[in-house]
Design a protein around this motif. Structure first.
Motif, PDB file in Angstrom:
ATOM      1  N   VAL A   1      -4.062  -5.405   3.617  1.00 58.77           N
ATOM      2  CA  VAL A   1      -2.759  -5.919   3.211  1.00 58.77           C
ATOM      3  C   VAL A   1      -2.983  -7.288   2.582  1.00 58.77           C
ATOM      4  N   ASP A   2      -2.771  -7.378   1.291  1.00 58.02           N
ATOM      5  CA  ASP A   2      -2.915  -8.653   0.593  1.00 58.02           C
ATOM      6  C   ASP A   2      -1.776  -8.828  -0.395  1.00 58.02           C
ATOM      7  N   SER A   3      -1.809  -9.925  -1.123  1.00 61.72           N
ATOM      8  CA  SER A   3      -0.707 -10.223  -2.031  1.00 61.72           C
ATOM      9  C   SER A   3      -0.591  -9.192  -3.146  1.00 61.72           C
ATOM     10  N   ALA A   4      -1.711  -8.612  -3.574  1.00 61.95           N
ATOM     11  CA  ALA A   4      -1.658  -7.580  -4.616  1.00 61.95           C
ATOM     12  C   ALA A   4      -0.895  -6.349  -4.110  1.00 61.95           C
ATOM     13  N   ALA A   5      -1.080  -6.030  -2.834  1.00 61.07           N
ATOM     14  CA  ALA A   5      -0.356  -4.891  -2.255  1.00 61.07           C
ATOM     15  C   ALA A   5       1.141  -5.175  -2.207  1.00 61.07           C
ATOM     16  N   VAL A   6       1.501  -6.413  -1.873  1.00 60.59           N
ATOM     17  CA  VAL A   6       2.916  -6.774  -1.840  1.00 60.59           C
ATOM     18  C   VAL A   6       3.516  -6.662  -3.237  1.00 60.59           C
ATOM     19  N   LEU A   7       2.791  -7.147  -4.253  1.00 61.55           N
ATOM     20  CA  LEU A   7       3.289  -7.072  -5.627  1.00 61.55           C
ATOM     21  C   LEU A   7       3.492  -5.621  -6.060  1.00 61.55           C
ATOM     22  N   ALA A   8       2.535  -4.759  -5.722  1.00 62.62           N
ATOM     23  CA  ALA A   8       2.656  -3.345  -6.101  1.00 62.62           C
ATOM     24  C   ALA A   8       3.867  -2.714  -5.431  1.00 62.62           C
ATOM     25  N   SER A   9       4.094  -3.067  -4.173  1.00 57.41           N
ATOM     26  CA  SER A   9       5.229  -2.502  -3.443  1.00 57.41           C
ATOM     27  C   SER A   9       6.557  -3.015  -3.989  1.00 57.41           C
ATOM     28  N   MET A  10       6.627  -4.311  -4.304  1.00 58.62           N
ATOM     29  CA  MET A  10       7.864  -4.863  -4.836  1.00 58.62           C
ATOM     30  C   MET A  10       8.156  -4.314  -6.236  1.00 58.62           C
ATOM     31  N   GLU A  11       7.119  -4.069  -6.994  1.00 60.42           N
ATOM     32  CA  GLU A  11       7.316  -3.457  -8.313  1.00 60.42           C
ATOM     33  C   GLU A  11       7.885  -2.047  -8.156  1.00 60.42           C
ATOM     34  N   ARG A  12       7.372  -1.309  -7.180  1.00 59.63           N
ATOM     35  CA  ARG A  12       7.904   0.031  -6.928  1.00 59.63           C
ATOM     36  C   ARG A  12       9.355  -0.039  -6.474  1.00 59.63           C
ATOM     37  N   ARG A  13       9.657  -0.936  -5.520  1.00 56.96           N
ATOM     38  CA  ARG A  13      11.025  -1.050  -5.002  1.00 56.96           C
ATOM     39  C   ARG A  13      11.998  -1.440  -6.118  1.00 56.96           C
ATOM     40  N   GLY A  14      11.572  -2.301  -7.018  1.00 54.13           N
ATOM     41  CA  GLY A  14      12.453  -2.783  -8.067  1.00 54.13           C
ATOM     42  C   GLY A  14      12.667  -1.822  -9.213  1.00 54.13           C
ATOM     43  N   SER A  15      11.950  -0.700  -9.205  1.00 54.16           N
ATOM     44  CA  SER A  15      12.088   0.271 -10.286  1.00 54.16           C
ATOM     45  C   SER A  15      13.496   0.846 -10.325  1.00 54.16           C
ATOM     46  N   GLU A  16      13.997   1.099 -11.530  1.00 58.92           N
ATOM     47  CA  GLU A  16      15.346   1.651 -11.669  1.00 58.92           C
ATOM     48  C   GLU A  16      15.458   3.061 -11.100  1.00 58.92           C
ATOM     49  N   THR A  17      14.330   3.697 -10.816  1.00 61.62           N
ATOM     50  CA  THR A  17      14.350   5.048 -10.255  1.00 61.62           C
ATOM     51  C   THR A  17      14.533   5.037  -8.740  1.00 61.62           C
ATOM     52  N   MET A  18      14.449   3.863  -8.103  1.00 55.55           N
ATOM     53  CA  MET A  18      14.525   3.774  -6.657  1.00 55.55           C
ATOM     54  C   MET A  18      15.952   3.466  -6.196  1.00 55.55           C
ATOM     55  N   MET A  19      16.433   4.232  -5.231  1.00 52.98           N
ATOM     56  CA  MET A  19      17.798   4.103  -4.733  1.00 52.98           C
ATOM     57  C   MET A  19      18.082   2.714  -4.169  1.00 52.98           C
ATOM     58  N   LEU A  20      17.093   2.105  -3.534  1.00 51.85           N
ATOM     59  CA  LEU A  20      17.296   0.836  -2.845  1.00 51.85           C
ATOM     60  C   LEU A  20      16.805  -0.360  -3.657  1.00 51.85           C
TER      61      LEU A  20
END
Length: 513
Positions: free
Chosen positions: A112-131
């Motif tokens: 778990v590092d900052s790159a993992a957090v960035l990848a996860s936040m990029e996924r969460r922020g995608s317009e395809t994600m409900m949340l």
């Protein structure tokens, strides 16, 4: 302009159904001996994807497999560390710097590092994600080094940490899993960093979590959590009494809580579950102040809340859950029933309908019936209407036939009052089911959004609440506790007010030694 955000309505109660006889021939070992915890779901999991599903009962499972940067501390609305051990906020409120914990790994061994957090936040922020709306105000995320993540906001947002702490808030997912699997894979699979791993996903039947041996935090008491899907509450109660499961997390009949069978006990905890009513704009209740006062007299929760809930609910203080804010002056329902009856007679009578969704909780059903009886006592012709599943979300397209009052028990996204006002009450809010609009209250609530002084913030939201009630647009009734019935000796359930009732924290719960 801020995006509209979504909260959740109470769609997590199954009516008390036919009790099916359970076989008592085989007596299983108690969970403490097996070191297995068995907690049923009444509602099946739709998706285990933490970014793309608005789950209810599965929150406890998802939040024990995945972690965010911060989280609410059990039993409170205080925010504590999770994958971030500390954080700082810039003076202008636009920059949040998170320092990650050392030594955390995902269930697949990825660090778990900052790159993992960035990848996860990029996924969460995608317009395809409900949340994705949880990051609506984030304009940039950076990782200056492997242990640091920096969020930049478009405008000051005092509720930002609350959004990150929400049970539906952004979680950190293994970047290897994100890169190596299509989005739909996460509906039935998971690679997080939490105290448990998802090891069995058997839709409609059972889910299994196993303790993650390399977890960076405190080791869970239980090695395995088994989650059978048991829709019928009567069957759950039978299995609990037989020792086949260890808890009935929600929907245990309120009337039976005062006399539990030997070997069972309950845990009650503060909750943000608020029972309130939407009032149909244009109805006599909204348009006539005298009739509104008469109806409020009959509906006074001081009369009936204890009859339904016993000691596990209190009359609401405002349109905000009591665990969210305490107004200086609580809502005051009139109490003169004779004057109320006279007002109805002077108006030539009054007919009202009280509705609730068929998927609603049994306490909502009981409240509707009691309210109808109370209204009849002052001469109101009151009818209770059960709306088809999902119909409450389409009321604005069917206002001609909509009930005069729609009851619901709801929980906001997070503990900040903005997540209550901006979801249920302000003009155009996504769960403002009747389309109510009061610009002067909106102005106050929207102004409170940026207030950092908690006392001043709460006073502003309480003022907006008073205006919505005085205008006859919404009526608050009861603050309802989170009550879990379980095997004797089960303790440290880790219940959190913002979680929907019944979401036990599998990482903290244990049997007393």
């Amino acid at each position: 302009m801020r995006q509209t955000r979504r909260s959740t309505m109470t769609a997590f109660t199954i009516p008390f159904g036919r009790i099916v006889a359970a076989s008592l021939l085989a007596v299983p070992l108690p969970a403490a001996a097996q070191n297995v915890l068995r907690v049923p779901f009444s509602i099946d999991i739709g998706s285990f994807d933490p970014d793309n599903a608005f789950e209810t009962q599965a929150l406890s499972a998802i939040n024990n497999v995945y972690e965010g940067l911060v989280e609410y501390i059990p039993g409170s609305t205080d925010i504590g560390p999770a994958l971030a051990e500390s954080w700082t906020i810039s003076d202008d409120g636009l920059t949040y710097i998170f320092d990650l914990v050392d030594g955390a790994t995902f269930h697949d061994g990825t660090p778990v590092d900052s790159a993992a957090v960035l990848a996860s936040m990029e996924r969460r922020g995608s317009e395809t994600m409900m949340l994705n709306y949880f990051l609506w105000n984030v304009t940039g995320i950076e990782a200056p080094d492997g242990d640091t993540v920096v969020f930049t906001l478009g405008m000051p947002q005092p509720s930002f940490l609350d959004y990150l702490s929400s049970p539906w808030g952004p979680k950190v997912i293994s970047p290897a899993a994100i890169e190596g699997n299509p989005p739909e894979w996460f509906a039935e699979n998971a690679v997080g960093s939490g105290p448990f791993r998802l090891t069995e996903f058997n839709r409609g039947q059972q889910y299994v979590l196993e303790k993650f041996e390399d977890y960076h935090g405190e080791e869970p008491y239980f090695d395995v959590v088994e989650i059978p899907v048991i829709p019928d509450i009567g069957q759950q109660i039978l299995q609990l009494r037989a020792g086949d499961i260890d808890a009935v997390p929600t929907n245990y009949p309120w009337a039976q809580l005062a006399a539990l069978p030997p070997g069972l006990e309950l845990t009650a905890a503060p909750s943000m579950a608020l029972l309130f009513g939407y009032v149909k704009p244009g109805s006599p209740l909204a348009e006539d102040a005298d009739l509104r006062a008469a109806v409020m007299t009959a509906l006074d929760p001081d009369i009936w809340v204890e009859d339904i809930y016993g000691p596990y609910a209190t009359p609401a203080l405002s349109l905000f859950p009591a665990t969210m804010l305490t107004p200086e002056t609580p809502v005051d329902f009139p109490s003169d029933m004779a004057s109320a009856a006279a007002a109805v007679t002077a108006a030539g009578g009054l007919s009202l309908t009280i509705g609730y969704g068929s998927e609603g909780a049994d306490d909502v059903d009981q409240a509707a019936d009691i309210m109808a009886a109370q209204l009849a006592a002052i001469g109101v012709d009151a009818e209770v209407v059960v709306l088809p599943a999902g119909a409450v979300y389409g009321l604005q397209e069917a206002m001609d036939t909509a009930p005069d009052i729609v009851l619901t028990r709801s929980v906001p996204d997070a503990a900040h009052p903005e997540t209550q006002a901006g979801v249920f009450y302000t003009t155009g809010a996504i769960l403002n089911l009747m389309g109510a609009s009061l610009p002067e209250a909106d102005e106050i609530a929207n102004g409170a959004f940026g207030i950092t002084d908690i006392a001043a913030r709460d006073a502003a939201y309480a003022e907006a609440s008073d205006l919505w009630i005085e205008a006859g647009l919404f009526l608050p009734f009861a603050d309802v506790q989170d009550v879990v019935v379980h095997a004797e000796g089960l303790t440290d359930l880790g219940l959190r007010p913002v979680f929907l009732p019944g979401n036990i924290d599998f990482g903290t719960v244990r049997f007393e030694e």
